[in-house]
Motif scaffolding. Structure first.
Motif, PDB file in Angstrom:
ATOM      1  N   ALA A 134      -6.856 -12.745  -3.800  1.00  0.00           N
ATOM      2  CA  ALA A 134      -6.874 -11.523  -4.611  1.00  0.00           C
ATOM      3  C   ALA A 134      -7.540 -11.749  -5.967  1.00  0.00           C
ATOM      4  O   ALA A 134      -7.373 -12.801  -6.584  1.00  0.00           O
ATOM      5  CB  ALA A 134      -5.453 -11.001  -4.799  1.00  0.00           C
ATOM      6  N   ARG A 135      -8.271 -10.732  -6.437  1.00  0.00           N
ATOM      7  CA  ARG A 135      -8.922 -10.790  -7.744  1.00  0.00           C
ATOM      8  C   ARG A 135      -8.444  -9.688  -8.674  1.00  0.00           C
ATOM      9  O   ARG A 135      -8.842  -9.616  -9.830  1.00  0.00           O
ATOM     10  CB  ARG A 135     -10.442 -10.660  -7.566  1.00  0.00           C
ATOM     11  N   GLY A 136      -7.615  -8.789  -8.168  1.00  0.00           N
ATOM     12  CA  GLY A 136      -7.184  -7.632  -8.946  1.00  0.00           C
ATOM     13  C   GLY A 136      -6.225  -7.983 -10.062  1.00  0.00           C
ATOM     14  O   GLY A 136      -5.565  -9.024 -10.039  1.00  0.00           O
ATOM     15  N   LYS A 137      -6.141  -7.093 -11.034  1.00  0.00           N
ATOM     16  CA  LYS A 137      -5.172  -7.254 -12.118  1.00  0.00           C
ATOM     17  C   LYS A 137      -3.746  -7.135 -11.561  1.00  0.00           C
ATOM     18  O   LYS A 137      -2.833  -7.818 -11.993  1.00  0.00           O
ATOM     19  CB  LYS A 137      -5.407  -6.169 -13.167  1.00  0.00           C
ATOM     20  N   TYR A 138      -3.594  -6.246 -10.578  1.00  0.00           N
ATOM     21  CA  TYR A 138      -2.301  -6.049  -9.933  1.00  0.00           C
ATOM     22  C   TYR A 138      -2.448  -6.246  -8.421  1.00  0.00           C
ATOM     23  O   TYR A 138      -3.559  -6.132  -7.874  1.00  0.00           O
ATOM     24  CB  TYR A 138      -1.746  -4.650 -10.223  1.00  0.00           C
ATOM     25  N   VAL A 139      -1.318  -6.532  -7.763  1.00  0.00           N
ATOM     26  CA  VAL A 139      -1.299  -6.799  -6.327  1.00  0.00           C
ATOM     27  C   VAL A 139      -0.308  -5.860  -5.649  1.00  0.00           C
ATOM     28  O   VAL A 139       0.810  -5.650  -6.148  1.00  0.00           O
ATOM     29  CB  VAL A 139      -0.898  -8.266  -6.043  1.00  0.00           C
ATOM     30  N   TYR A 140      -0.726  -5.315  -4.513  1.00  0.00           N
ATOM     31  CA  TYR A 140       0.170  -4.469  -3.725  1.00  0.00           C
ATOM     32  C   TYR A 140       0.082  -4.885  -2.259  1.00  0.00           C
ATOM     33  O   TYR A 140      -1.009  -5.066  -1.720  1.00  0.00           O
ATOM     34  CB  TYR A 140      -0.208  -2.990  -3.860  1.00  0.00           C
ATOM     35  N   CYS A 141       1.234  -5.031  -1.610  1.00  0.00           N
ATOM     36  CA  CYS A 141       1.291  -5.390  -0.196  1.00  0.00           C
ATOM     37  C   CYS A 141       1.641  -4.150   0.623  1.00  0.00           C
ATOM     38  O   CYS A 141       2.684  -3.520   0.393  1.00  0.00           O
ATOM     39  CB  CYS A 141       2.347  -6.477   0.041  1.00  0.00           C
ATOM     40  N   MET A 166     -17.561  -6.743 -11.796  1.00  0.00           N
ATOM     41  CA  MET A 166     -16.268  -6.396 -12.380  1.00  0.00           C
ATOM     42  C   MET A 166     -15.143  -6.668 -11.386  1.00  0.00           C
ATOM     43  O   MET A 166     -15.287  -6.420 -10.184  1.00  0.00           O
ATOM     44  CB  MET A 166     -16.242  -4.907 -12.764  1.00  0.00           C
ATOM     45  N   LYS A 167     -14.038  -7.180 -11.895  1.00  0.00           N
ATOM     46  CA  LYS A 167     -12.883  -7.407 -11.043  1.00  0.00           C
ATOM     47  C   LYS A 167     -12.164  -6.078 -10.813  1.00  0.00           C
ATOM     48  O   LYS A 167     -12.063  -5.251 -11.726  1.00  0.00           O
ATOM     49  CB  LYS A 167     -11.933  -8.415 -11.684  1.00  0.00           C
ATOM     50  N   PRO A 168     -11.636  -5.859  -9.616  1.00  0.00           N
ATOM     51  CA  PRO A 168     -10.909  -4.611  -9.348  1.00  0.00           C
ATOM     52  C   PRO A 168      -9.584  -4.568 -10.107  1.00  0.00           C
ATOM     53  O   PRO A 168      -9.047  -5.607 -10.502  1.00  0.00           O
ATOM     54  CB  PRO A 168     -10.685  -4.660  -7.845  1.00  0.00           C
ATOM     55  N   ARG A 169      -9.076  -3.379 -10.295  1.00  0.00           N
ATOM     56  CA  ARG A 169      -7.774  -3.241 -10.960  1.00  0.00           C
ATOM     57  C   ARG A 169      -6.625  -3.540  -9.999  1.00  0.00           C
ATOM     58  O   ARG A 169      -5.547  -3.938 -10.430  1.00  0.00           O
ATOM     59  CB  ARG A 169      -7.627  -1.837 -11.529  1.00  0.00           C
ATOM     60  N   LEU A 170      -6.849  -3.342  -8.697  1.00  0.00           N
ATOM     61  CA  LEU A 170      -5.768  -3.500  -7.723  1.00  0.00           C
ATOM     62  C   LEU A 170      -6.274  -4.198  -6.467  1.00  0.00           C
ATOM     63  O   LEU A 170      -7.324  -3.847  -5.932  1.00  0.00           O
ATOM     64  CB  LEU A 170      -5.193  -2.128  -7.346  1.00  0.00           C
ATOM     65  N   SER A 171      -5.500  -5.183  -6.009  1.00  0.00           N
ATOM     66  CA  SER A 171      -5.748  -5.838  -4.718  1.00  0.00           C
ATOM     67  C   SER A 171      -4.687  -5.369  -3.734  1.00  0.00           C
ATOM     68  O   SER A 171      -3.483  -5.489  -4.001  1.00  0.00           O
ATOM     69  CB  SER A 171      -5.691  -7.367  -4.850  1.00  0.00           C
ATOM     70  N   ILE A 172      -5.127  -4.826  -2.605  1.00  0.00           N
ATOM     71  CA  ILE A 172      -4.207  -4.334  -1.577  1.00  0.00           C
ATOM     72  C   ILE A 172      -4.238  -5.326  -0.412  1.00  0.00           C
ATOM     73  O   ILE A 172      -5.269  -5.506   0.238  1.00  0.00           O
ATOM     74  CB  ILE A 172      -4.604  -2.927  -1.097  1.00  0.00           C
ATOM     75  N   ILE A 173      -3.090  -5.977  -0.176  1.00  0.00           N
ATOM     76  CA  ILE A 173      -2.982  -6.998   0.871  1.00  0.00           C
ATOM     77  C   ILE A 173      -2.381  -6.366   2.127  1.00  0.00           C
ATOM     78  O   ILE A 173      -1.299  -5.778   2.072  1.00  0.00           O
ATOM     79  CB  ILE A 173      -2.095  -8.178   0.424  1.00  0.00           C
ATOM     80  N   VAL A 174      -3.071  -6.498   3.265  1.00  0.00           N
ATOM     81  CA  VAL A 174      -2.595  -5.915   4.522  1.00  0.00           C
ATOM     82  C   VAL A 174      -2.569  -6.987   5.611  1.00  0.00           C
ATOM     83  O   VAL A 174      -3.617  -7.375   6.133  1.00  0.00           O
ATOM     84  CB  VAL A 174      -3.491  -4.751   4.982  1.00  0.00           C
ATOM     85  N   PRO A 175      -1.391  -7.502   5.978  1.00  0.00           N
ATOM     86  CA  PRO A 175      -1.318  -8.437   7.116  1.00  0.00           C
ATOM     87  C   PRO A 175      -1.463  -7.675   8.430  1.00  0.00           C
ATOM     88  O   PRO A 175      -0.931  -6.570   8.574  1.00  0.00           O
ATOM     89  CB  PRO A 175       0.066  -9.056   6.973  1.00  0.00           C
ATOM     90  N   VAL A 176      -2.192  -8.265   9.369  1.00  0.00           N
ATOM     91  CA  VAL A 176      -2.459  -7.596  10.641  1.00  0.00           C
ATOM     92  C   VAL A 176      -2.152  -8.558  11.783  1.00  0.00           C
ATOM     93  O   VAL A 176      -2.682  -9.673  11.825  1.00  0.00           O
ATOM     94  CB  VAL A 176      -3.936  -7.156  10.725  1.00  0.00           C
ATOM     95  N   HIS A 177      -1.299  -8.119  12.717  1.00  0.00           N
ATOM     96  CA  HIS A 177      -1.039  -8.923  13.913  1.00  0.00           C
ATOM     97  C   HIS A 177      -0.851  -7.986  15.097  1.00  0.00           C
ATOM     98  O   HIS A 177       0.122  -7.231  15.158  1.00  0.00           O
ATOM     99  CB  HIS A 177       0.204  -9.792  13.734  1.00  0.00           C
ATOM    100  N   ASN A 178      -1.807  -8.020  16.022  1.00  0.00           N
ATOM    101  CA  ASN A 178      -1.764  -7.158  17.212  1.00  0.00           C
ATOM    102  C   ASN A 178      -1.432  -5.713  16.819  1.00  0.00           C
ATOM    103  O   ASN A 178      -0.505  -5.103  17.354  1.00  0.00           O
ATOM    104  CB  ASN A 178      -0.741  -7.684  18.216  1.00  0.00           C
ATOM    105  N   ALA A 179      -2.206  -5.192  15.885  1.00  0.00           N
ATOM    106  CA  ALA A 179      -1.906  -3.880  15.297  1.00  0.00           C
ATOM    107  C   ALA A 179      -3.062  -2.904  15.463  1.00  0.00           C
ATOM    108  O   ALA A 179      -3.242  -2.003  14.645  1.00  0.00           O
ATOM    109  CB  ALA A 179      -1.579  -4.054  13.818  1.00  0.00           C
ATOM    110  N   SER A 180      -3.837  -3.052  16.510  1.00  0.00           N
ATOM    111  CA  SER A 180      -5.026  -2.209  16.666  1.00  0.00           C
ATOM    112  C   SER A 180      -4.740  -0.700  16.635  1.00  0.00           C
ATOM    113  O   SER A 180      -5.576   0.058  16.130  1.00  0.00           O
ATOM    114  CB  SER A 180      -5.782  -2.578  17.948  1.00  0.00           C
ATOM    115  N   PRO A 181      -3.572  -0.217  17.115  1.00  0.00           N
ATOM    116  CA  PRO A 181      -3.342   1.234  17.064  1.00  0.00           C
ATOM    117  C   PRO A 181      -3.196   1.783  15.641  1.00  0.00           C
ATOM    118  O   PRO A 181      -3.300   2.997  15.443  1.00  0.00           O
ATOM    119  CB  PRO A 181      -2.037   1.418  17.850  1.00  0.00           C
TER     120      PRO A 181
END
Length: 352
Positions: free
Chosen positions: A82-89, A1-16
């Motif tokens: 993303a495969r979700g019906k909706y996208v959130y960044c 099943m495809k998820p209802r929501l895709s959560i996009i998280v960009p990461v750059h030197n963000a280990s903390p």
């Protein structure tokens, strides 16, 4: 099943912040089948990528690694996967009120929305940052009432109250809307999110607003926005945005959408103002373009003049319209006074 929501998280030197970000997502009231998380490592030089892999052993978390290309390119890579019906960044160093995404995603499905926009609260990493980089809290408010309308109508409402907020973390969009209209983040510039939010807004056929401040925007020292303020990079970004918005402005004019054209023009006007201020500031510091800078004044010069000429023509037309209105008002008052004089004269038998 495809998820209802895709959560996009960009990461750059963000280990903390990675652990806190994943914890924030886990508290959104969504079941594991409801969502997927796509973390895009944007060429980190610290241990961010290893930490993402270590902390995200859930089956609904996917890790992408790309060479450093900026937040816009990283988000675009995430949207493409993303495969979700909706996208959130979601920005890795910010957060959300517990249960927010469950509420907002429910609104999207219940009202069959293309996009839902919501508010935010500003938090500061320290008192020093609060003093050095104060934010306008009203920028992060949603001052429109909850009501399903087209995105074009929403943009007009936003500009009537000077409340267009170009924060991608403050709205959820239907993925098919992004695909059908080729909506992406700008790449290679700062303020890359402005175009994405603008196009998501105007292309939505069913948009709504939830004014509650679900998002927590955290202001930290040495952000890209603050470090590029008053530089050629800021000039280039804002002039690029003015140029892109100008295309939509002309399209609105051609389609007879005067209110929309006005709303877009107010944004263009602001981008040009910031661009000119940044150019003056950079010039005062003797900052000059280099071969690596994306700035090319000779390429932009003609279009810059064209937009400014139209701006002057528009202001002149508005001034003429105001002068005509004032003249008509004076004429109307004069005629009313003459009519009253004649009426009074007849009533008094011709004597004043």
């Amino acid at each position: 099943m495809k998820p209802r929501l895709s959560i996009i998280v960009p990461v750059h030197n963000a280990s903390p912040y990675i652990g806190h970000c994943l914890e924030t997502i886990s508290r959104q009231g969504l079941s594991p089948d409801d969502y997927e998380v796509i973390m895009v490592d944007d060429g980190s030089t610290d241990d961010s990528l290893d930490l993402c892999r270590e902390l995200s052993d859930e089956r609904n978390v996917k890790i992408l690694h790309r060479e450093n290309g900026g937040a816009g390119r990283a988000r675009n890579a995430g949207i493409a996967e993303a495969r979700g019906k909706y996208v959130y960044c979601l920005d890795v160093d910010d957060s959300l009120e517990d249960g927010s995404l469950s509420i907002l995603l429910g609104q999207c499905f219940d009202q069959n929305l293309d996009a839902v926009f919501f508010g935010a609260l500003v938090e500061y990493a320290s008192e020093e940052v609060k003093t050095s980089d104060p934010q306008d809290d009203r920028y992060f408010e949603r001052r429109q009432s909850p009501r399903v309308r087209t995105g074009e109508e929403l943009l007009v409402e936003q500009q009537q109250t000077r409340n267009f907020c170009a924060q991608p973390c403050m709205h959820i969009a239907r993925r098919q809307l992004l695909v059908d209209n080729n909506i992406r983040f700008a790449e290679g510039i700062v303020n890359e999110d402005n175009l994405y939010v603008f196009h998501t807004t105007i292309h939505s056929q069913r948009a709504n607003v939830d004014p509650h401040p679900y998002y927590r925007y955290v202001v930290r020292p040495r952000s890209v926005t603050t470090e590029t303020r008053g530089t050629l990079r800021q000039f280039d970004a804002h002039f690029y945005l003015a140029r892109e918005f100008y295309r939509d402005y002309l399209a609105a004019i051609d389609q007879g959408k005067d209110d929309l054209a006005w709303a877009i023009w107010t944004l263009i006007d602001w981008y040009l103002e910031v661009a000119v201020d940044a150019l003056i500031s950079a010039d005062s510091r003797m900052e000059k373009p280099t071969a690596s800078d994306p700035v090319s004044l000779s390429v932009y010069h003609r279009l810059f003049e064209r937009i400014l000429d139209e701006r002057e023509a528009r202001l002149a037309a508005e001034s003429q319209a105001l002068a005509l209105e004032q003249q008509l008002a004076k004429t109307g008052l004069r005629r009313a006074a003459e009519a009253l004089f004649r009426k009074t004269k007849r009533a008094s038998g011709g004597h004043r």
